[in-house]
Design a protein around this motif. Structure first.
Motif, PDB file in Angstrom:
ATOM      1  N   SER A   8      26.464  20.885  25.125  1.00 10.19           N
ATOM      2  CA  SER A   8      25.705  19.698  24.695  1.00 10.19           C
ATOM      3  C   SER A   8      25.391  19.773  23.210  1.00 10.19           C
ATOM      4  CB  SER A   8      24.409  19.571  25.494  1.00 10.19           C
ATOM      5  OG  SER A   8      24.671  19.361  26.862  1.00 10.19           O
ATOM      6  N   ARG A   9      25.023  20.971  22.752  1.00 10.41           N
ATOM      7  CA  ARG A   9      24.727  21.159  21.328  1.00 10.41           C
ATOM      8  C   ARG A   9      25.974  20.936  20.480  1.00 10.41           C
ATOM      9  NH1 ARG A   9      20.640  26.400  20.941  1.00 10.41           N
ATOM     10  NH2 ARG A   9      19.263  25.769  22.646  1.00 10.41           N
ATOM     11  N   GLU A  10      27.109  21.441  20.954  1.00  7.88           N
ATOM     12  CA  GLU A  10      28.342  21.303  20.186  1.00  7.88           C
ATOM     13  C   GLU A  10      28.780  19.843  20.108  1.00  7.88           C
ATOM     14  OE1 GLU A  10      31.425  22.432  17.771  1.00  7.88           O
ATOM     15  OE2 GLU A  10      29.673  23.603  18.443  1.00  7.88           O
ATOM     16  N   ILE A  11      28.685  19.134  21.214  1.00  4.10           N
ATOM     17  CA  ILE A  11      29.056  17.713  21.215  1.00  4.10           C
ATOM     18  C   ILE A  11      28.112  16.921  20.323  1.00  4.10           C
ATOM     19  CG2 ILE A  11      29.079  15.637  22.673  1.00  4.10           C
ATOM     20  CD1 ILE A  11      30.241  17.429  24.911  1.00  4.10           C
ATOM     21  N   PRO A  36      35.811  23.099  20.352  1.00  2.00           N
ATOM     22  CA  PRO A  36      36.374  24.442  20.513  1.00  2.00           C
ATOM     23  C   PRO A  36      36.508  24.866  21.974  1.00  2.00           C
ATOM     24  CG  PRO A  36      34.070  24.584  19.860  1.00  2.00           C
ATOM     25  CD  PRO A  36      34.435  23.134  19.813  1.00  2.00           C
ATOM     26  N   MET A  37      35.947  24.095  22.902  1.00  2.67           N
ATOM     27  CA  MET A  37      36.037  24.380  24.329  1.00  2.67           C
ATOM     28  C   MET A  37      36.871  23.289  25.001  1.00  2.67           C
ATOM     29  SD  MET A  37      32.345  22.887  24.253  1.00  2.67           S
ATOM     30  CE  MET A  37      31.702  24.300  23.613  1.00  2.67           C
ATOM     31  N   ALA A  38      37.475  23.618  26.126  1.00  3.91           N
ATOM     32  CA  ALA A  38      38.321  22.668  26.858  1.00  3.91           C
ATOM     33  C   ALA A  38      37.453  21.798  27.758  1.00  3.91           C
ATOM     34  CB  ALA A  38      39.361  23.416  27.680  1.00  3.91           C
ATOM     35  N   LEU A  39      37.305  20.529  27.392  1.00  2.00           N
ATOM     36  CA  LEU A  39      36.530  19.572  28.188  1.00  2.00           C
ATOM     37  C   LEU A  39      37.312  18.269  28.270  1.00  2.00           C
ATOM     38  CD1 LEU A  39      32.846  19.964  26.920  1.00  2.00           C
ATOM     39  CD2 LEU A  39      33.731  20.615  29.159  1.00  2.00           C
ATOM     40  N   SER A  40      37.334  17.664  29.447  1.00  7.02           N
ATOM     41  CA  SER A  40      38.015  16.383  29.608  1.00  7.02           C
ATOM     42  C   SER A  40      37.158  15.266  29.043  1.00  7.02           C
ATOM     43  CB  SER A  40      38.284  16.124  31.091  1.00  7.02           C
ATOM     44  OG  SER A  40      37.052  15.917  31.772  1.00  7.02           O
ATOM     45  N   ARG A  45      31.943  12.437  28.456  1.00  5.34           N
ATOM     46  CA  ARG A  45      31.133  11.217  28.646  1.00  5.34           C
ATOM     47  C   ARG A  45      29.861  11.519  29.436  1.00  5.34           C
ATOM     48  NH1 ARG A  45      36.278   8.715  28.854  1.00  5.34           N
ATOM     49  NH2 ARG A  45      36.414   8.964  31.123  1.00  5.34           N
ATOM     50  N   ASN A  46      29.935  12.442  30.385  1.00  5.70           N
ATOM     51  CA  ASN A  46      28.733  12.834  31.148  1.00  5.70           C
ATOM     52  C   ASN A  46      27.699  13.496  30.240  1.00  5.70           C
ATOM     53  OD1 ASN A  46      29.699  11.876  33.616  1.00  5.70           O
ATOM     54  ND2 ASN A  46      30.670  13.835  34.145  1.00  5.70           N
ATOM     55  N   VAL A  47      28.192  14.370  29.357  1.00  4.84           N
ATOM     56  CA  VAL A  47      27.279  15.024  28.411  1.00  4.84           C
ATOM     57  C   VAL A  47      26.673  13.993  27.460  1.00  4.84           C
ATOM     58  CG1 VAL A  47      27.104  16.685  26.528  1.00  4.84           C
ATOM     59  CG2 VAL A  47      28.496  17.225  28.535  1.00  4.84           C
ATOM     60  N   ALA A  49      26.120  10.917  28.076  1.00  8.75           N
ATOM     61  CA  ALA A  49      25.113  10.143  28.810  1.00  8.75           C
ATOM     62  C   ALA A  49      23.782  10.886  28.832  1.00  8.75           C
ATOM     63  CB  ALA A  49      25.601   9.867  30.237  1.00  8.75           C
ATOM     64  N   ASP A  50      23.841  12.204  29.008  1.00 14.66           N
ATOM     65  CA  ASP A  50      22.605  13.010  28.991  1.00 14.66           C
ATOM     66  C   ASP A  50      21.949  12.962  27.606  1.00 14.66           C
ATOM     67  OD1 ASP A  50      23.018  13.718  31.629  1.00 14.66           O
ATOM     68  OD2 ASP A  50      24.012  15.620  31.140  1.00 14.66           O
ATOM     69  N   LEU A  51      22.773  13.075  26.551  1.00 17.17           N
ATOM     70  CA  LEU A  51      22.232  13.022  25.182  1.00 17.17           C
ATOM     71  C   LEU A  51      21.624  11.653  24.887  1.00 17.17           C
ATOM     72  CD1 LEU A  51      25.112  14.870  23.273  1.00 17.17           C
ATOM     73  CD2 LEU A  51      22.822  15.764  23.756  1.00 17.17           C
ATOM     74  N   GLU A  52      22.254  10.613  25.427  1.00 19.83           N
ATOM     75  CA  GLU A  52      21.721   9.267  25.231  1.00 19.83           C
ATOM     76  C   GLU A  52      20.397   9.108  25.972  1.00 19.83           C
ATOM     77  OE1 GLU A  52      23.547   4.736  25.038  1.00 19.83           O
ATOM     78  OE2 GLU A  52      24.773   6.418  25.748  1.00 19.83           O
ATOM     79  N   TYR A  53      20.317   9.688  27.161  1.00 10.86           N
ATOM     80  CA  TYR A  53      19.072   9.632  27.931  1.00 10.86           C
ATOM     81  C   TYR A  53      17.937  10.325  27.173  1.00 10.86           C
ATOM     82  CZ  TYR A  53      15.688  10.525  31.639  1.00 10.86           C
ATOM     83  OH  TYR A  53      14.539  10.594  32.383  1.00 10.86           O
ATOM     84  N   LEU A  54      18.256  11.395  26.451  1.00 19.83           N
ATOM     85  CA  LEU A  54      17.246  12.124  25.675  1.00 19.83           C
ATOM     86  C   LEU A  54      16.888  11.404  24.376  1.00 19.83           C
ATOM     87  CD1 LEU A  54      18.562  15.788  26.084  1.00 19.83           C
ATOM     88  CD2 LEU A  54      16.533  14.795  27.138  1.00 19.83           C
TER      89      LEU A  54
END
Length: 347
Positions: A8-11, A36-40, A45-47, A49-54
């Motif tokens: 989450s911090r990296e995104i 730097p990490m493998a994420l689809s 988008r899920n992460v 959404a969490d950042l947007e919620y915060l």
């Protein structure tokens, strides 16, 4: 920050970095290519959404990427911003731009140079708030203008010249004006206004013995004409480089934002109050967008630092105004070093 895991911090950091560099939103597909990490894209988008919620990021348009909110920028600046130091070449460049012409120049001149330099290096507007409350006396002259009015001319050690009108009694002779000037220049030269007033109070008995009543009153009036202004904090606001803020205009709403910012700058009273509030802290302070009412409509940022005189007293503030996507990592050390340099130059 405790609520954000590593990904989450990296995104979040990548979204802010992209915004500060380009001003553009960053989407999940592009993020998946640079992380730097493998994420689809779906996981990203899920992460998001969490950042947007915060309340840290938002989407400017449907199906668009994400931009940081002002709260997100504040979190980034306070917890994630990596501020380096200036190179030796950058320090020399700042010194050459600000100190050119020698240290004997009037303070207002190299303060204007400092504002212009900050504007040029940051591509924002450079601002300096200079207080004249403790300027030191070099020379004082009294000049009659009318039978009951005289001009008091004060020359500071920094080369600045200021004039004040005072009322004088009818029949005041030219010799009384000369004698008042000579007394101040002989006894109070090199002192700040507040020190001169204090010294004058201590010398009241001696002054009355040396001068006639009329001349003694002239001395009182001459110094009081500045001391009274200084008690209300006589300040000079210098702004340079507003035109730089037009260079990054991309749309009609950006042009309106800049217009509002120009209105903010023209409203000097509120800008002076904001800069004055920065004098209370040590080091560089950052104001982002609506954290301050002055920039609540224009969405601008202010990076400022106080500067001090030879007695370590805060005598002014300088910094940079620009859009919220200022290059904070570069501008913070630039403002900090310039404030220290100006402090050395006014000593």
């Amino acid at each position: 920050m405790a609520r954000l895991d590593r990904r989450s911090r990296e995104i979040f950091r990548r979204i802010v970095d992209t915004y500060l560099e380009t001003g553009e939103p960053l989407g999940s597909r592009n993020l998946s290519r640079i992380l730097p990490m493998a994420l689809s894209p779906a996981s990203i988008r899920n992460v998001m959404a969490d950042l947007e919620y915060l309340g840290l990021i938002y989407s400017p348009h449907t199906s668009a990427g994400r931009l940081p909110t002002e709260s997100g920028l504040r979190l980034f600046v306070d917890a994630m911003l990596e501020v380096g130091d200036l190179t030796a070449d950058e320090r020399r460049d700042i010194e050459n731009r600000v100190a050119a012409g020698g240290s004997g120049r009037p303070v207002d001149e190299f303060l204007a140079d400092a504002s212009r330099m900050l504007s040029g290096l940051s591509r924002g507007a450079g601002v300096v708030l200079a207080s004249k409350i403790d300027q030191r006396l070099k020379q004082v002259e009294f000049l009659r203008l009318e039978p009951t009015r005289a001009l008091v001319v004060l020359v500071g050690e920094d080369g600045s010249v200021e004039n004040r009108l005072i009322d004088i009694e009818p029949g005041t002779s030219p010799s009384a004006l000369i004698e008042a000037s000579n007394y101040i220049n002989a006894h109070l030269r090199g002192r700040s206004l507040s020190e001169a007033r204090t010294e004058l109070l201590h010398r009241q008995t001696e002054m009355r013995a040396e001068l006639d009543q009329l001349t003694a009153r002239l001395v009182d009036q001459g110094l009081a004409s500045w001391a009274g202004k200084s008690a209300g904090r006589l300040e000079t606001l210098i702004v340079r480089g507003q035109a730089n803020l037009l260079e990054d205009v991309r749309a009609a709403e950006d042009l309106e934002r800049i217009r509002l910012l120009f209105d903010d700058i023209e409203t000097q009273r509120e800008l002076v109050e904001l800069l004055g509030s920065a004098e209370a802290g040590d080091g560089v302070r950052i104001f982002i967008g609506s954290e301050n009412k002055l920039f609540s409509l224009s969405g601008s940022s202010l990076v400022v630092s106080p500067y001090r005189d030879q007695e370590n007293r805060v005598v002014g503030v300088l910094g940079v105004i620009g859009p919220t996507r200022l290059n904070y990592a570069r501008i913070v050390p630039m403002v900090d070093y310039t404030a220290k340099l100006v402090g050395r130059l006014i000593r």
